[in-house]
Design a protein around this motif. Structure first.
Motif, PDB file in Angstrom:
ATOM      1  N   ASP A 192       0.834  -1.203   0.000  1.00 44.65           N
ATOM      2  CA  ASP A 192       0.000   0.000   0.000  1.00 44.65           C
ATOM      3  C   ASP A 192       0.871   1.256   0.000  1.00 44.65           C
ATOM      4  O   ASP A 192       0.618   2.205  -0.757  1.00 44.65           O
ATOM      5  N   ALA A 193       1.900   1.262   0.833  1.00 44.48           N
ATOM      6  CA  ALA A 193       2.794   2.428   0.885  1.00 44.48           C
ATOM      7  C   ALA A 193       3.562   2.601  -0.423  1.00 44.48           C
ATOM      8  O   ALA A 193       3.780   3.728  -0.878  1.00 44.48           O
ATOM      9  N   LEU A 194       3.959   1.491  -1.044  1.00 43.90           N
ATOM     10  CA  LEU A 194       4.627   1.570  -2.350  1.00 43.90           C
ATOM     11  C   LEU A 194       3.704   2.198  -3.387  1.00 43.90           C
ATOM     12  O   LEU A 194       4.126   3.045  -4.181  1.00 43.90           O
ATOM     13  N   ALA A 195       2.432   1.778  -3.375  1.00 45.02           N
ATOM     14  CA  ALA A 195       1.472   2.310  -4.339  1.00 45.02           C
ATOM     15  C   ALA A 195       1.260   3.811  -4.161  1.00 45.02           C
ATOM     16  O   ALA A 195       0.994   4.524  -5.126  1.00 45.02           O
ATOM     17  N   HIS A 196       1.413   4.299  -2.923  1.00 46.36           N
ATOM     18  CA  HIS A 196       1.251   5.729  -2.640  1.00 46.36           C
ATOM     19  C   HIS A 196       2.588   6.478  -2.627  1.00 46.36           C
ATOM     20  O   HIS A 196       2.631   7.665  -2.284  1.00 46.36           O
ATOM     21  N   GLU A 197       3.660   5.780  -2.987  1.00 52.21           N
ATOM     22  CA  GLU A 197       5.010   6.365  -3.025  1.00 52.21           C
ATOM     23  C   GLU A 197       5.399   6.974  -1.685  1.00 52.21           C
ATOM     24  O   GLU A 197       6.057   8.014  -1.608  1.00 52.21           O
ATOM     25  N   GLU A 198       5.019   6.300  -0.616  1.00 50.20           N
ATOM     26  CA  GLU A 198       5.364   6.721   0.742  1.00 50.20           C
ATOM     27  C   GLU A 198       6.594   5.929   1.183  1.00 50.20           C
ATOM     28  O   GLU A 198       6.503   4.948   1.925  1.00 50.20           O
ATOM     29  N   TRP A 199       7.757   6.344   0.724  1.00 52.95           N
ATOM     30  CA  TRP A 199       8.968   5.539   0.900  1.00 52.95           C
ATOM     31  C   TRP A 199       9.354   5.400   2.372  1.00 52.95           C
ATOM     32  O   TRP A 199       9.809   4.327   2.785  1.00 52.95           O
ATOM     33  N   ASP A 200       9.151   6.441   3.155  1.00 56.00           N
ATOM     34  CA  ASP A 200       9.469   6.351   4.586  1.00 56.00           C
ATOM     35  C   ASP A 200       8.570   5.315   5.272  1.00 56.00           C
ATOM     36  O   ASP A 200       9.012   4.599   6.173  1.00 56.00           O
ATOM     37  N   GLU A 201       7.306   5.257   4.854  1.00 55.06           N
ATOM     38  CA  GLU A 201       6.383   4.279   5.426  1.00 55.06           C
ATOM     39  C   GLU A 201       6.789   2.854   5.044  1.00 55.06           C
ATOM     40  O   GLU A 201       6.709   1.937   5.869  1.00 55.06           O
ATOM     41  N   VAL A 202       7.217   2.669   3.822  1.00 51.47           N
ATOM     42  CA  VAL A 202       7.698   1.345   3.408  1.00 51.47           C
ATOM     43  C   VAL A 202       8.842   0.915   4.310  1.00 51.47           C
ATOM     44  O   VAL A 202       8.859  -0.212   4.845  1.00 51.47           O
ATOM     45  N   ALA A 203       9.800   1.812   4.492  1.00 49.33           N
ATOM     46  CA  ALA A 203      10.964   1.503   5.326  1.00 49.33           C
ATOM     47  C   ALA A 203      10.552   1.248   6.773  1.00 49.33           C
ATOM     48  O   ALA A 203      11.102   0.358   7.446  1.00 49.33           O
ATOM     49  N   ARG A 204       9.585   2.001   7.270  1.00 48.46           N
ATOM     50  CA  ARG A 204       9.132   1.821   8.650  1.00 48.46           C
ATOM     51  C   ARG A 204       8.495   0.458   8.859  1.00 48.46           C
ATOM     52  O   ARG A 204       8.761  -0.226   9.856  1.00 48.46           O
ATOM     53  N   HIS A 205       7.642   0.056   7.930  1.00 46.10           N
ATOM     54  CA  HIS A 205       6.997  -1.254   8.050  1.00 46.10           C
ATOM     55  C   HIS A 205       8.034  -2.381   7.969  1.00 46.10           C
ATOM     56  O   HIS A 205       7.940  -3.371   8.692  1.00 46.10           O
ATOM     57  N   ALA A 206       9.014  -2.223   7.099  1.00 47.79           N
ATOM     58  CA  ALA A 206      10.064  -3.239   6.993  1.00 47.79           C
ATOM     59  C   ALA A 206      10.837  -3.348   8.305  1.00 47.79           C
ATOM     60  O   ALA A 206      11.129  -4.461   8.776  1.00 47.79           O
ATOM     61  N   SER A 207      11.155  -2.214   8.904  1.00 45.35           N
ATOM     62  CA  SER A 207      11.889  -2.228  10.173  1.00 45.35           C
ATOM     63  C   SER A 207      11.043  -2.808  11.301  1.00 45.35           C
ATOM     64  O   SER A 207      11.556  -3.532  12.170  1.00 45.35           O
ATOM     65  N   ALA A 208       9.751  -2.507  11.294  1.00 51.03           N
ATOM     66  CA  ALA A 208       8.866  -3.050  12.335  1.00 51.03           C
ATOM     67  C   ALA A 208       8.800  -4.571  12.242  1.00 51.03           C
ATOM     68  O   ALA A 208       8.838  -5.268  13.266  1.00 51.03           O
ATOM     69  N   LEU A 209       8.706  -5.091  11.032  1.00 53.39           N
ATOM     70  CA  LEU A 209       8.681  -6.545  10.851  1.00 53.39           C
ATOM     71  C   LEU A 209      10.022  -7.151  11.250  1.00 53.39           C
ATOM     72  O   LEU A 209      10.066  -8.214  11.892  1.00 53.39           O
ATOM     73  N   GLU A 210      11.104  -6.472  10.921  1.00 51.41           N
ATOM     74  CA  GLU A 210      12.433  -6.964  11.286  1.00 51.41           C
ATOM     75  C   GLU A 210      12.577  -7.061  12.793  1.00 51.41           C
ATOM     76  O   GLU A 210      13.138  -8.047  13.321  1.00 51.41           O
ATOM     77  N   ARG A 211      12.062  -6.088  13.519  1.00 50.58           N
ATOM     78  CA  ARG A 211      12.117  -6.131  14.984  1.00 50.58           C
ATOM     79  C   ARG A 211      11.302  -7.306  15.523  1.00 50.58           C
ATOM     80  O   ARG A 211      11.719  -7.988  16.458  1.00 50.58           O
ATOM     81  N   PHE A 212      10.131  -7.527  14.934  1.00 45.02           N
ATOM     82  CA  PHE A 212       9.272  -8.599  15.428  1.00 45.02           C
ATOM     83  C   PHE A 212       9.922  -9.962  15.258  1.00 45.02           C
ATOM     84  O   PHE A 212       9.790 -10.831  16.120  1.00 45.02           O
ATOM     85  N   VAL A 213      10.604 -10.183  14.149  1.00 42.32           N
ATOM     86  CA  VAL A 213      11.177 -11.514  13.873  1.00 42.32           C
ATOM     87  C   VAL A 213      12.639 -11.604  14.286  1.00 42.32           C
ATOM     88  O   VAL A 213      13.327 -12.557  13.908  1.00 42.32           O
ATOM     89  N   ALA A 214      13.116 -10.656  15.082  1.00 43.65           N
ATOM     90  CA  ALA A 214      14.545 -10.617  15.429  1.00 43.65           C
ATOM     91  C   ALA A 214      15.025 -11.920  16.047  1.00 43.65           C
ATOM     92  O   ALA A 214      16.169 -12.343  15.831  1.00 43.65           O
ATOM     93  N   GLY A 215      14.165 -12.580  16.815  1.00 43.84           N
ATOM     94  CA  GLY A 215      14.574 -13.830  17.450  1.00 43.84           C
ATOM     95  C   GLY A 215      14.664 -14.989  16.492  1.00 43.84           C
ATOM     96  O   GLY A 215      15.386 -15.958  16.752  1.00 43.84           O
ATOM     97  N   GLU A 216      13.921 -14.921  15.388  1.00 48.59           N
ATOM     98  CA  GLU A 216      13.931 -15.981  14.382  1.00 48.59           C
ATOM     99  C   GLU A 216      13.909 -15.346  13.000  1.00 48.59           C
ATOM    100  O   GLU A 216      12.901 -15.399  12.291  1.00 48.59           O
ATOM    101  N   PRO A 217      15.017 -14.731  12.582  1.00 50.46           N
ATOM    102  CA  PRO A 217      15.054 -14.082  11.269  1.00 50.46           C
ATOM    103  C   PRO A 217      15.031 -15.113  10.149  1.00 50.46           C
ATOM    104  O   PRO A 217      15.242 -16.306  10.368  1.00 50.46           O
TER     105      PRO A 217
END
Length: 346
Positions: free
Chosen positions: A258-283
């Motif tokens: 959704d963020a890509l479709a709206h060209e919200e690059w900071d939001e794309v990066a934020r969601h990626a980082s949030a997911l990375e934090r969640f799976v940090a124990g099992e990347p």
């Protein structure tokens, strides 16, 4: 029942009570308690193969809910093997599709023909719940592979099965998958309407189980910007609490698109980082692909160039094709082609 079984010294009845309680905790998103109950069920089930198989199924559910997908796959494999060994056909077919779901979340495609075989076996023995879960898995695999008509057929089958079972939760989930299929077919207005209906039907069901996924899907379809932001905010609030782990992976994937479709690059990066934090124990697994894809596409959109970026993109395309994410592979290939047209930039 458990109190009566304890008083009468009925160990296997206690095991069944723990299994049932753990299953109830699973849907409510109470993952730690779910795992505790299924561990207790497994300890009490020794010497009763059917109960052992059920407990393995429960342990698989608990691991899946917590995002421990490798552990979940192991439990489901052992459950189905034990059920097959002792002729517990209904338990076997009920868990075969979950092996494939765990593999998909691990970033590995289902074994060739396994989902179709799981679906056929469930239908053959008349286990409509198992058939419904297999249809969900087949729908999601078809969406990833770029076969929306096939996906819609499985989603509509799942709707019919959920109506026959009288399960509102599965009906809403199935109607959500119909909406996704329609969106992929380019029928956006109808997809939005069906997605909205699915979310409304889900009201009153445990939000911890699937609601963030549904919120993310509708947010990507609505044409109302205020509603879009409200839907994302509601999903983020649920993710801050106790929800099944698949919500983090699937919602972030929708939110990134959704963020890509709206060209919200900071939001794309934020969601990626949030997911990375969640799976940090099992990347690794599907999450790693979702994160890597998001960051590559943001880098391209922000004018990134060079051999290293191209190499990242080529590796992501290869990964996408390996795990059956053919729609994602095509988008990545388009980004790579644009990089080639703009020159090396080194």
């Amino acid at each position: 029942a458990e109190a009566l079984a304890l008083e009468a010294g009925l160990t296997h009845e206690r095991a069944r009570a723990c299994y049932l309680r753990g299953s109830a905790f699973f849907v409510r998103g109470r993952m730690r308690e779910c795992a505790e109950q299924h561990r207790a069920a497994h300890e009490l089930a020794q010497g009763a193969p059917e109960l052992e198989a059920l407990a393995r199924s429960g342990l698989g559910d608990a691991a899946y809910a917590l995002g421990h997908y490798a552990e979940a796959e192991e439990h489901f494999v052992r459950c189905t093997a034990l059920a097959r060994q002792h002729g517990f056909g209904r338990i076997e077919v009920a868990n075969r599709s979950m092996v494939s779901f765990a593999r998909m979340m691990l970033g590995r495609p289902p074994l060739p023909g396994e989902l179709e075989a799981s679906h056929a076996a469930a239908e053959q023995v008349g286990n409509r719940r198992a058939q419904l879960i297999a249809a969900h898995a087949l729908c999601m695999a078809a969406l990833d592979a770029g076969s929306p008509e096939r996906a819609r057929a499985y989603a509509e089958e799942a709707v019919a099965l959920s109506l026959a079972l009288g399960t509102r939760l599965f009906e809403a989930e199935s109607r959500h998958l119909v909406a996704l299929s329609l969106a992929r077919l380019g029928r956006r207005d109808e997809a939005e309407r069906r997605s909205r209906e699915a979310l409304e039907l889900y009201r009153g069901c445990p939000p911890e189980y699937w609601e963030p996924v549904m919120l993310g899907a509708l947010a990507a379809l609505t044409g109302d910007e205020a509603e879009r932001r409200a839907l994302h905010a509601r999903a983020e609030a649920l993710l801050a609490g106790a929800v099944l782990a698949h919500n983090h992976v699937l919602y972030r994937g929708y939110a990134i698109d959704d963020a890509l479709a709206h060209e919200e690059w900071d939001e794309v990066a934020r969601h990626a980082s949030a997911l990375e934090r969640f799976v940090a124990g099992e990347p690794g697994g599907l999450s790693a692909f979702v994160i890597g894809r998001a960051r590559f596409l943001v880098a391209c959109a922000r004018g990134g160039r060079g051999a290293e970026l191209r190499a990242r993109g080529e590796a992501l395309v290869a990964c996408a094709r390996e795990i059956g994410q053919l729609v994602a592979a095509r988008a990545l290939e388009a980004a790579l082609a644009k990089l080639e047209r703009t020159g090396p930039g080194d």
